[in-house]
Design an enzyme around this catalytic site. Structure first.
Site, PDB file in Angstrom:
ATOM      1  N   TYR A 165      26.597  24.146  -0.315  1.00 18.30           N
ATOM      2  CA  TYR A 165      27.045  23.439   0.203  1.00 18.30           C
ATOM      3  C   TYR A 165      27.546  23.820   1.352  1.00 18.30           C
ATOM      4  O   TYR A 165      28.945  24.554   0.919  1.00 18.30           O
ATOM      5  CB  TYR A 165      27.367  22.420  -0.777  1.00 18.30           C
ATOM      6  CG  TYR A 165      28.501  20.894  -0.560  1.00 18.30           C
ATOM      7  CD1 TYR A 165      30.366  21.041  -0.642  1.00 18.30           C
ATOM      8  CD2 TYR A 165      28.079  19.746  -0.102  1.00 18.30           C
ATOM      9  CE1 TYR A 165      30.435  19.948   0.008  1.00 18.30           C
ATOM     10  CE2 TYR A 165      28.376  19.125   0.417  1.00 18.30           C
ATOM     11  CZ  TYR A 165      30.316  18.972   0.074  1.00 18.30           C
ATOM     12  OH  TYR A 165      30.885  18.204   0.184  1.00 18.30           O
ATOM     13  N   LYS A 217      40.128  24.588   1.081  1.00 15.32           N
ATOM     14  CA  LYS A 217      41.057  24.938   0.029  1.00 15.32           C
ATOM     15  C   LYS A 217      42.167  25.967  -0.181  1.00 15.32           C
ATOM     16  O   LYS A 217      43.051  25.218   0.171  1.00 15.32           O
ATOM     17  CB  LYS A 217      39.413  25.396  -0.972  1.00 15.32           C
ATOM     18  CG  LYS A 217      38.384  24.859  -0.777  1.00 15.32           C
ATOM     19  CD  LYS A 217      37.227  24.889  -1.951  1.00 15.32           C
ATOM     20  CE  LYS A 217      36.549  24.101  -2.144  1.00 15.32           C
ATOM     21  NZ  LYS A 217      36.656  22.164  -2.457  1.00 15.32           N
ATOM     22  N   ASP A 254      30.576  30.751   5.237  1.00 12.47           N
ATOM     23  CA  ASP A 254      31.267  29.286   4.879  1.00 12.47           C
ATOM     24  C   ASP A 254      32.286  29.975   3.412  1.00 12.47           C
ATOM     25  O   ASP A 254      31.705  30.286   2.604  1.00 12.47           O
ATOM     26  CB  ASP A 254      30.302  28.052   4.139  1.00 12.47           C
ATOM     27  CG  ASP A 254      31.238  27.551   4.022  1.00 12.47           C
ATOM     28  OD1 ASP A 254      30.622  26.380   3.836  1.00 12.47           O
ATOM     29  OD2 ASP A 254      32.240  27.251   3.631  1.00 12.47           O
TER      30      ASP A 254
END
Ligand code: KE4
Length: 429
Positions: free
Chosen positions: A143, A266, A238
């Site tokens: 994702y 994050k 990623d």
């Protein structure tokens, strides 16, 4: 009227789609009522009914030093006293970018965004602009946020809710996204053989957390690196989730493999909205205003978000931080395995730094196909038993969970005691 999770959920659903602002929060993968969080501190969160939880979501990764860390809150408060947003350069952006460049050797320049989605989306556009090519390779179950080209066989909520390839993405666009299998180099090699000189990049979560935590097979990323170099495609890691989480230098520090671009998010925002792309100036220079790949954002580099990120990176850069975090995580997953075994429940669990995975199958999955073989019914029973017992895991069987430096012996023991009771329920099936 007494405020309850149920009453707040009913109220929210009137004005917020599904009652939430991010799909995975809606508890659809586990059923039941989402908890409306009133406040958090250290390893704990409290819902609107006053119930306390040991928190292993950590805002899905950012809260690596725990909630409301005094040094982080103080830096954000101080920044707020000088203005919330300027829409103009601010020195805090430079400070955080310098720190990221120090920690990630291949990163010479950074561009901040306000989310991991924007970071991954912009990295993708940069790769297409840099190479002049259209096709991309991603991996089933990985994702990368919600950019159209990346919502093809995606993980996280898209996977959990059975829509890995989202509606609303035109076939004419999705056809340029080639989907390979994680830990299967042949599936990548085949695409390069079929589409010579057409592939702009390979985008991968180097240590996936969105089909649950999957460990890369030895040589897999070295193979990706070699294929991308040979075919003139960019390798994009990623590390929105794994960066500053599985090690200070992310998965690439653990793997010893250097990508061409890295997406961050994050932890670098410490709980505030931040994403980033990083890489060599020779590639990053393709971004506007220097290059022709347009990229922008009203709140990119927001001073409060930068302050939270700077404070968080200072804390996790302290000597021994990740050794201590890994020790806590390993103790937790070992204790979970022991209690599952005592109850005769097919179960496995593993951790890497402050990121962990638990699986209702005998061994940790090493592929998307193996992830699908886990017992989701047992997970749901386990999940709700823990929740009732004051332990808050991500509400999905295909999500990694997160340990912070605020989790200590007391919280780990309480979690293992609750898990002992929860495994008895999970087994009932
Ligand atoms: P955001 O746009 O949610 O900030 O980042 C997207 C993203 C990109 N890349 C990776 C590897 C990610 O894990 C994420 C976001 N992760 C999910 C958790 N699986 C965020 C939780 C949510 O969607 O609410």
């Amino acid at each position: 009227m007494t405020q309850t999770n149920a009453s707040e959920f009913e109220r929210a659903q009137k004005v917020l789609v599904g009652g939430v602002n991010s799909a995975v929060r809606a508890f659809r993968a586990v059923g039941g009522t989402p908890r409306f969080i009133a406040r958090a501190e250290g390893p704990y969160m409290w819902d609107v009914e006053g119930k306390r939880y040991v928190d292993y979501v950590g805002s899905w990764g950012p809260m690596i030093v725990g909630h409301t860390h005094p040094q982080v809150v103080a830096r954000v408060t101080e920044a707020a006293s000088r203005g919330l947003s300027f829409g103009a350069p601010n020195v805090l952006e430079t400070v955080l970018a310098e720190r990221i460049c120090e920690i990630f050797p291949h990163v010479e320049q950074v561009r901040f965004t306000s989310s991991g989605t924007e970071a991954a989306m912009s990295a993708l556009r940069l790769a297409r602009g840099h190479t002049g090519r259209t096709k991309i390779i991603k991996f089933e179950g990985c994702y990368h946020g919600t950019a159209d080209s990346l919502l093809v066989k995606a993980g996280s909520g898209a996977l959990a809710f059975g829509t890995p390839s989202s509606a609303g993405v035109p076939d004419d666009l999705a056809k340029h996204t080639l989907v390979a299998q994680f830990n299967d180099l042949d599936s990548v090699r085949t695409f390069f053989d079929q589409h010579p000189d057409e592939i702009a990049c390979v985008m991968v979560e180097p240590m996936p957390g969105n089909m649950n935590l999957i460990q890369p097979a030895p040589g897999f990323h070295e193979g990706l690196r070699e294929l991308c170099t040979r075919h003139g495609a960019l390798l994009i890691f990623d590390e929105v989730m794994s960066g500053f989480r599985v090690a200070l230098g992310g998965a690439q520090e653990r793997l010893g493999v250097t990508p061409d671009l890295t997406a961050f998010g994050k932890v670098i925002g410490g709980g505030m909205p931040v994403g980033a792309i990083g890489g060599p100036a020779s590639v990053m220079g393709g971004l506007s205003p220097l290059g022709t790949v347009y990229q922008a954002g009203t709140l990119s580099g927001n001073p409060l978000a930068m302050a939270a990120g700077i404070a968080t990176l200072e804390l996790i850069s302290e000597p021994g931080f990740f050794d201590a975090l890994d020790t806590t995580s390993q103790r937790l997953v070992a204790g979970l395995r022991e209690r599952a075994a005592a109850h005769g429940v097919p179960f496995s669990a593993q951790a890497a730094g402050g990121m962990a995975g638990l699986y209702f199958r005998a061994t940790p999955p090493s592929s998307f196909a193996e992830v699908q073989q886990a017992d989701t019914g047992a997970f749901k029973r386990f999940y709700h038993a823990l929740l009732e017992d004051g332990v808050y895991l991500p509400p999905s069987p295909v999500e990694a969970f997160f340990v912070s430096s605020a989790h200590g012996d007391e919280q780990i023991q309480a979690t293992l005691d609750a898990a002992d009771r929860a495994f008895a329920v999970a087994r009932e099936g």
